[in-house]
Design an enzyme around this catalytic site. Structure first.
Site, PDB file in Angstrom:
ATOM      1  N   ARG A   2       0.780  -1.247   0.000  1.00 22.54           N
ATOM      2  CA  ARG A   2       0.000   0.000   0.000  1.00 22.54           C
ATOM      3  C   ARG A   2       0.810   1.295   0.000  1.00 22.54           C
ATOM      4  O   ARG A   2       0.240   2.372   0.057  1.00 22.54           O
ATOM      5  CB  ARG A   2      -0.982   0.050   1.183  1.00 22.54           C
ATOM      6  CG  ARG A   2      -2.069  -0.983   1.132  1.00 22.54           C
ATOM      7  CD  ARG A   2      -3.278  -0.580   1.917  1.00 22.54           C
ATOM      8  NE  ARG A   2      -2.985  -0.307   3.312  1.00 22.54           N
ATOM      9  CZ  ARG A   2      -3.847   0.269   4.147  1.00 22.54           C
ATOM     10  NH1 ARG A   2      -5.032   0.642   3.738  1.00 22.54           N
ATOM     11  NH2 ARG A   2      -3.508   0.476   5.404  1.00 22.54           N
ATOM     12  N   ASP A   3       2.133   1.230  -0.051  1.00 17.88           N
ATOM     13  CA  ASP A   3       2.899   2.480  -0.055  1.00 17.88           C
ATOM     14  C   ASP A   3       4.187   2.334  -0.869  1.00 17.88           C
ATOM     15  O   ASP A   3       5.261   2.763  -0.438  1.00 17.88           O
ATOM     16  CB  ASP A   3       3.219   2.912   1.381  1.00 17.88           C
ATOM     17  CG  ASP A   3       3.517   4.413   1.479  1.00 17.88           C
ATOM     18  OD1 ASP A   3       3.122   5.156   0.559  1.00 17.88           O
ATOM     19  OD2 ASP A   3       4.139   4.828   2.469  1.00 17.88           O
ATOM     20  N   VAL A   4       4.081   1.730  -2.054  1.00 20.90           N
ATOM     21  CA  VAL A   4       5.238   1.625  -2.932  1.00 20.90           C
ATOM     22  C   VAL A   4       5.555   3.012  -3.485  1.00 20.90           C
ATOM     23  O   VAL A   4       4.704   3.659  -4.097  1.00 20.90           O
ATOM     24  CB  VAL A   4       4.971   0.648  -4.097  1.00 20.90           C
ATOM     25  CG1 VAL A   4       6.173   0.626  -5.048  1.00 20.90           C
ATOM     26  CG2 VAL A   4       4.680  -0.745  -3.580  1.00 20.90           C
TER      27      VAL A   4
END
Length: 268
Positions: free
Chosen positions: A126-128
């Site tokens: 969820r936070d690439v």
């Protein structure tokens, strides 16, 4: 940073002598006036410790231990000697070589596929984004699992709609993330690497100029992989990291033979 302090520490032997083994110790320091925000931040920190403690992969930092001391929370992990991709892009001030970007993408699809295949519950990162990717020589390490979550099929929406503007897909703002959400974020990261365009500076993060319009020198095959990954409608993207990984592997086999793939040389 605003959420934590990082210390470089040397492990001692049972006799108290230096062992030569160095670790990074992450201390939770976030302070909010709102008790609910404070609790959410601490929950994210504990989630990172829990998830990393359960995982083992060459592209993830190794975890030594998680502990509480004098009211503070700490996570001891592998000390990564390298630079994050965000800083590398700032220094480059333009596109990175396409085979280096493809190699980076291949490693990222490999580790994200590993997360998505966790049993019994897949993990969505969820936070690439570039600042969460550390380049250690020719190997990448994915860091900061603070907002990763276990995927629950059929759930109506995420409990926390958190992400990084410019890299987060539309569904991360108004619905439920799934495994394809990480594909979008990775695609936006590769788009930035190939074009030098920072998506966080865009007035509308969901209006993305095609790779070839910004950098005509990129191979059409690689540009097509990125464009498919960043489709706004999840059903139009790659449906799994494995699909995207196979296309990147195919491109690297047919890519220009004159270019080198190691990531350690980051000059354009």
């Amino acid at each position: 940073g605003g959420m934590s302090n990082i210390y470089i520490c040397e492990e001692l032997t049972s006799s108290g002598a230096p062992s030569g083994q160095v670790w990074a110790v992450k201390e939770f320091t976030a302070t909010y006036t709102d008790p609910q925000e404070q609790e959410a931040a601490l929950t994210n920190f504990k989630r990172e410790a829990y998830l990393l403690g359960q995982l083992s992969h060459p592209n993830l930092p190794k975890i030594r231990e998680y502990f509480q001391f004098q009211g503070h929370y700490y996570l001891t992990m592998e000390y990564l000697q390298g630079s994050d991709l965000g800083k590398i892009l700032e220094q480059a001030q333009g596109p990175l070589p396409e085979l280096k970007v493809a190699d980076l993408g291949l490693q990222m699809t490999t580790v994200l596929y590993y997360l998505h295949c966790q049993k019994p519950t897949p993990i969505i990162f969820r936070d690439v984004k570039p600042s969460n990717i550390i380049l250690c020589g020719d190997k990448i390490k994915l860091i900061d699992f603070g907002i990763a979550r276990l995927f629950t099929p059929g759930k109506r929406g995420d409990t926390m709609r958190i992400g990084s503007p410019g890299y987060a897909p539309p569904e991360q703002y108004n619905g439920q993330t799934d495994l394809r959400s990480d594909i979008y974020s990775l695609g936006m990261t590769l788009h930035q690497c190939l074009t030098g365009q920072d998506p966080t500076l865009s007035p509308n993060p969901f209006v993305v100029t095609p790779v070839l319009d910004l950098n005509p020198q990129v191979s059409p095959e690689l540009a097509a992989i990125v464009q498919k990954a960043i489709k706004l409608i999840p059903e139009e993207r790659y449906q799994s990291m494995l699909e995207m990984k196979e296309d990147l592997r195919r491109f690297l086999k047919i890519g220009p033979s004159s270019a080198s793939s190691p990531l350690k040389n980051t000059s354009p």
